[in-house]
Write a protein that holds these residues in place. Structure first.
Motif, PDB file in Angstrom:
ATOM      1  N   ILE A 134      -3.161   3.605  -1.700  1.00 46.20           N
ATOM      2  CA  ILE A 134      -3.630   3.005  -3.229  1.00 46.20           C
ATOM      3  C   ILE A 134      -2.888   1.820  -3.168  1.00 46.20           C
ATOM      4  CG2 ILE A 134      -3.550   2.239  -5.804  1.00 46.20           C
ATOM      5  CD1 ILE A 134      -3.592   5.698  -5.968  1.00 46.20           C
ATOM      6  N   GLY A 148     -12.077  -1.535  -5.265  1.00 51.80           N
ATOM      7  CA  GLY A 148     -11.059  -1.473  -6.551  1.00 51.80           C
ATOM      8  C   GLY A 148     -11.858  -2.998  -7.317  1.00 51.80           C
ATOM      9  N   SER A 185     -11.333  -0.534   2.029  1.00 50.22           N
ATOM     10  CA  SER A 185     -10.566  -0.215   0.783  1.00 50.22           C
ATOM     11  C   SER A 185     -11.827  -1.021  -0.342  1.00 50.22           C
ATOM     12  CB  SER A 185     -10.142  -1.431   0.410  1.00 50.22           C
ATOM     13  OG  SER A 185      -9.938  -2.793   1.413  1.00 50.22           O
ATOM     14  N   THR A 214       0.945  -1.242  -0.598  1.00 50.88           N
ATOM     15  CA  THR A 214       0.462   0.018   0.023  1.00 50.88           C
ATOM     16  C   THR A 214       0.462   1.332  -0.096  1.00 50.88           C
ATOM     17  OG1 THR A 214      -1.813  -0.985   1.064  1.00 50.88           O
ATOM     18  CG2 THR A 214      -1.958   1.038   1.021  1.00 50.88           C
ATOM     19  N   ALA A 269      -8.065   1.018  -4.094  1.00 47.85           N
ATOM     20  CA  ALA A 269      -7.954   2.508  -3.188  1.00 47.85           C
ATOM     21  C   ALA A 269      -8.474   2.212  -1.847  1.00 47.85           C
ATOM     22  CB  ALA A 269      -9.144   3.971  -3.385  1.00 47.85           C
TER      23      ALA A 269
END
Length: 246
Positions: free
Chosen positions: A75, A143, A141, A66, A130
């Protein structure tokens, strides 16, 4: 599986060497289990009743890096080896399929009766997400994930029903409870899978974390030219994992 584990251990060693160079990076390794199944959404009219569902043992191992770009936002990207496995028993009507009879001959048509299915797939997955840090204890998180099939099976059997050969009004072939017709669509599984995922992470200490993550496949399980089954199927799995932050 041994080669995959070796790859992930190498990745962990590499990110550990980087962690000392840049404190804006954070690295963790996780082990967990997938619980879920591969299913049409919504259930089609051909499936009249789900008699049973059983999640199979589906372990996961993952390494994640990360990059924090602000105090709260980051990210992440990782590498995950995972199994997605389940077994089901359903009652269906006019379910299009292809079965193998006792004599080894293939019969295609519309099945009415019981269907027993086992799905057991091994993937190498890259998640890209993300990350939002709510506070010291909780991160969230979301994504995408991209998976490559390493080994897969989708097979089972039918019984206690009948097959209308070729079409819904074709010749009737009866199978009783003891007389099974098997099927195997393993070679028709799509080698590439992608979808969306979202997770919550509880940092129980500076080093240890617990995670719950839901992953939902966007592209269907089978190849686009596979038409034996008339509806699309998608993987939907909840991952429960424990991790260690380096």
């Amino acid at each position: 599986m041994k080669r995959i584990t070796t790859m992930i251990l190498i990745l962990i060693a590499a990110i550990l060497s980087l962690s000392a160079q840049e404190n804006k990076w954070e690295f963790d390794a996780k082990i967990g289990v997938n619980i879920g199944g591969t299913s049409p959404i919504p259930l089609p009219e051909e499936i009249r009743k789900i008699e049973s569902y059983s999640p199979q043992f589906a372990p996961t191992i993952e390494a994640t890096a990360t990059r924090w770009i602000s105090g709260r936002w980051g990210i992440s990207c990782g590498l995950r080896a995972e199994k997605r496995a389940m077994s089901t028993h359903a009652q269906v009507k006019n379910y299009r399929t292809e079965i193998i009879g006792e004599g080894g001959n293939k019969l295609r048509g519309n099945w009415t009766g019981d269907v027993h299915t086992s799905c057991d797939n091994l993937y190498l997955t890259i998640p890209v997400q993300a990350v939002y840090r709510l506070n010291k204890s909780f991160d969230f998180s979301g994504g995408l994930f991209f998976s490559y099939l390493l080994n897969g099976s989708f097979d089972g059997y039918v019984n206690d029903g009948y097959l209308r050969k070729d079409n819904p009004t074709g010749d009737k072939i009866v199978f009783d409870k003891e007389n099974r017709g098997t099927y195997d669509f393993s070679d028709e599984i799509n080698s590439f899978s992608w979808g969306v995922q979202a997770a919550a992470h509880w940092n129980t200490s500076d080093r240890v974390k617990l995670s719950a993550q839901l992953a939902w496949g966007v592209n269907e399980l089978f190849k686009s030219d596979f038409k034996t089954i008339s509806f699309s199927m998608y993987p939907i799995y909840l991952n429960i994992a424990a991790g260690y932050r380096f």
